[in-house]
Design a protein around this motif. Structure first.
Motif, mmCIF file in Angstrom:
data_model
loop_
_atom_site.group_PDB
_atom_site.id
_atom_site.type_symbol
_atom_site.label_atom_id
_atom_site.label_comp_id
_atom_site.label_asym_id
_atom_site.label_seq_id
_atom_site.Cartn_x
_atom_site.Cartn_y
_atom_site.Cartn_z
ATOM 1 N N SER A 26 0.819 -1.210 0.000
ATOM 2 C CA SER A 26 0.000 0.000 0.000
ATOM 3 C C SER A 26 0.856 1.265 0.000
ATOM 4 O O SER A 26 0.398 2.321 -0.412
ATOM 5 N N MET A 27 2.115 1.148 0.425
ATOM 6 C CA MET A 27 2.998 2.317 0.479
ATOM 7 C C MET A 27 3.947 2.409 -0.703
ATOM 8 O O MET A 27 4.691 3.380 -0.821
ATOM 9 N N ARG A 28 3.933 1.446 -1.600
ATOM 10 C CA ARG A 28 4.946 1.429 -2.657
ATOM 11 C C ARG A 28 4.779 2.557 -3.667
ATOM 12 O O ARG A 28 5.723 2.885 -4.383
ATOM 13 N N ASP A 29 3.621 3.157 -3.751
ATOM 14 C CA ASP A 29 3.410 4.285 -4.662
ATOM 15 C C ASP A 29 3.630 5.626 -3.971
ATOM 16 O O ASP A 29 3.339 6.670 -4.548
ATOM 17 N N ASN A 30 4.136 5.615 -2.738
ATOM 18 C CA ASN A 30 4.308 6.843 -1.964
ATOM 19 C C ASN A 30 5.753 7.323 -1.962
ATOM 20 O O ASN A 30 6.682 6.525 -1.993
ATOM 21 N N LEU A 31 5.898 8.631 -1.880
ATOM 22 C CA LEU A 31 7.192 9.257 -1.626
ATOM 23 C C LEU A 31 7.038 10.179 -0.433
ATOM 24 O O LEU A 31 5.980 10.782 -0.233
ATOM 25 N N LEU A 32 8.106 10.294 0.352
ATOM 26 C CA LEU A 32 8.137 11.227 1.472
ATOM 27 C C LEU A 32 9.033 12.396 1.092
ATOM 28 O O LEU A 32 10.159 12.196 0.614
ATOM 29 N N PHE A 33 8.554 13.596 1.299
ATOM 30 C CA PHE A 33 9.345 14.804 1.077
ATOM 31 C C PHE A 33 9.719 15.349 2.447
ATOM 32 O O PHE A 33 8.845 15.687 3.248
ATOM 33 N N HIS A 34 11.032 15.426 2.695
ATOM 34 C CA HIS A 34 11.543 15.889 3.983
ATOM 35 C C HIS A 34 12.095 17.300 3.846
ATOM 36 O O HIS A 34 12.466 17.729 2.757
ATOM 37 N N MET A 35 12.193 17.993 4.963
ATOM 38 C CA MET A 35 12.793 19.329 5.051
ATOM 39 C C MET A 35 12.038 20.363 4.216
ATOM 40 O O MET A 35 12.640 21.296 3.682
ATOM 41 N N VAL A 36 10.743 20.206 4.087
ATOM 42 C CA VAL A 36 9.921 21.188 3.388
ATOM 43 C C VAL A 36 9.306 22.075 4.465
ATOM 44 O O VAL A 36 8.607 21.578 5.355
ATOM 45 N N ALA A 37 9.588 23.376 4.395
ATOM 46 C CA ALA A 37 9.114 24.320 5.411
ATOM 47 C C ALA A 37 7.609 24.162 5.632
ATOM 48 O O ALA A 37 6.847 23.922 4.696
ATOM 49 N N GLU A 38 7.221 24.301 6.884
ATOM 50 C CA GLU A 38 5.828 24.053 7.250
ATOM 51 C C GLU A 38 5.213 25.285 7.900
ATOM 52 O O GLU A 38 5.827 25.939 8.726
ATOM 53 N N GLU A 39 3.996 25.587 7.471
ATOM 54 C CA GLU A 39 3.199 26.627 8.118
ATOM 55 C C GLU A 39 1.875 26.021 8.540
ATOM 56 O O GLU A 39 1.442 25.024 7.996
ATOM 57 N N ARG A 40 1.267 26.631 9.493
ATOM 58 C CA ARG A 40 -0.040 26.158 9.952
ATOM 59 C C ARG A 40 -1.066 26.393 8.847
ATOM 60 O O ARG A 40 -1.029 27.399 8.162
ATOM 61 N N ASP A 41 -1.959 25.455 8.641
ATOM 62 C CA ASP A 41 -3.030 25.538 7.637
ATOM 63 C C ASP A 41 -2.489 25.794 6.225
ATOM 64 O O ASP A 41 -2.993 26.632 5.489
#
Length: 162
Positions: A26-41
């Motif tokens: 179920s996860m084989r089509d997924n990618l994780l993007f790390h270190m992407v700046a985050e803001e609320r909403d």
């Protein structure tokens, strides 16, 4: 009674393995993007599509099914973004393009179940040690399902994880 316990333990082991296999699939089509700046909403979809277009130079990469952050918001940490792709070749093309980004501004990795990641962490020191010794060592297949060390090494064992 012992035979019954043994049978039950074997069934439990089989079920755990099947569940783990389903999680991997179920996860084989997924990618994780790390270190992407985050803001609320925030709008994760726009953020990831802009990142793919600007950093990875892949225009019109909108074949995503769902894009979202993992976990609860915490101002002290940046959560990874999980991107589920509709087509595996698109996912692989983006993953390969991310390997070419050398500035360390983003990280792109495949998503695996927690159990698999814990098992793999145990093998990373062996891979790094082999590299230090000048041996060719890699994560094996494209999904990091094993650690392989070149034929010249003492042990030619390939450990399969997923």
């Amino acid at each position: 009674m012992k035979k019954y316990e043994k049978d039950q333990m074997q069934k439990e082991s089989t079920l755990k393995n099947e569940i783990q296999d389903l999680k991997c699939r179920s996860m084989r089509d997924n990618l994780l993007f790390h270190m992407v700046a985050e803001e609320r909403d925030e709008n994760c979809e726009q953020k990831v599509l802009k990142l793919i277009e600007d950093k990875l130079n892949i225009p019109n990469a909108s074949n995503d099914i769902r894009i979202q952050r993992i976990g609860a918001y915490n101002a002290a940490k940046t959560r990874p973004i999980v991107d589920k792709f509709a087509f595996y070749p698109d996912r692989d093309r983006i993953r390969q393009a991310a390997r070419q980004v050398k500035d360390g501004s983003i990280g792109v990795s495949e998503q695996f179940p927690r159990e698999i990641m814990e098992k793999r962490r145990k093998f990373i020191p062996a891979m790094l040690k082999a590299r230090e010794e000048g041996k060719e060592a890699s994560s094996g297949s494209t999904n990091f399902s094993s650690i392989r060390v070149s034929i010249e090494t003492v042990s030619r064992t390939v450990v399969r994880m997923c």
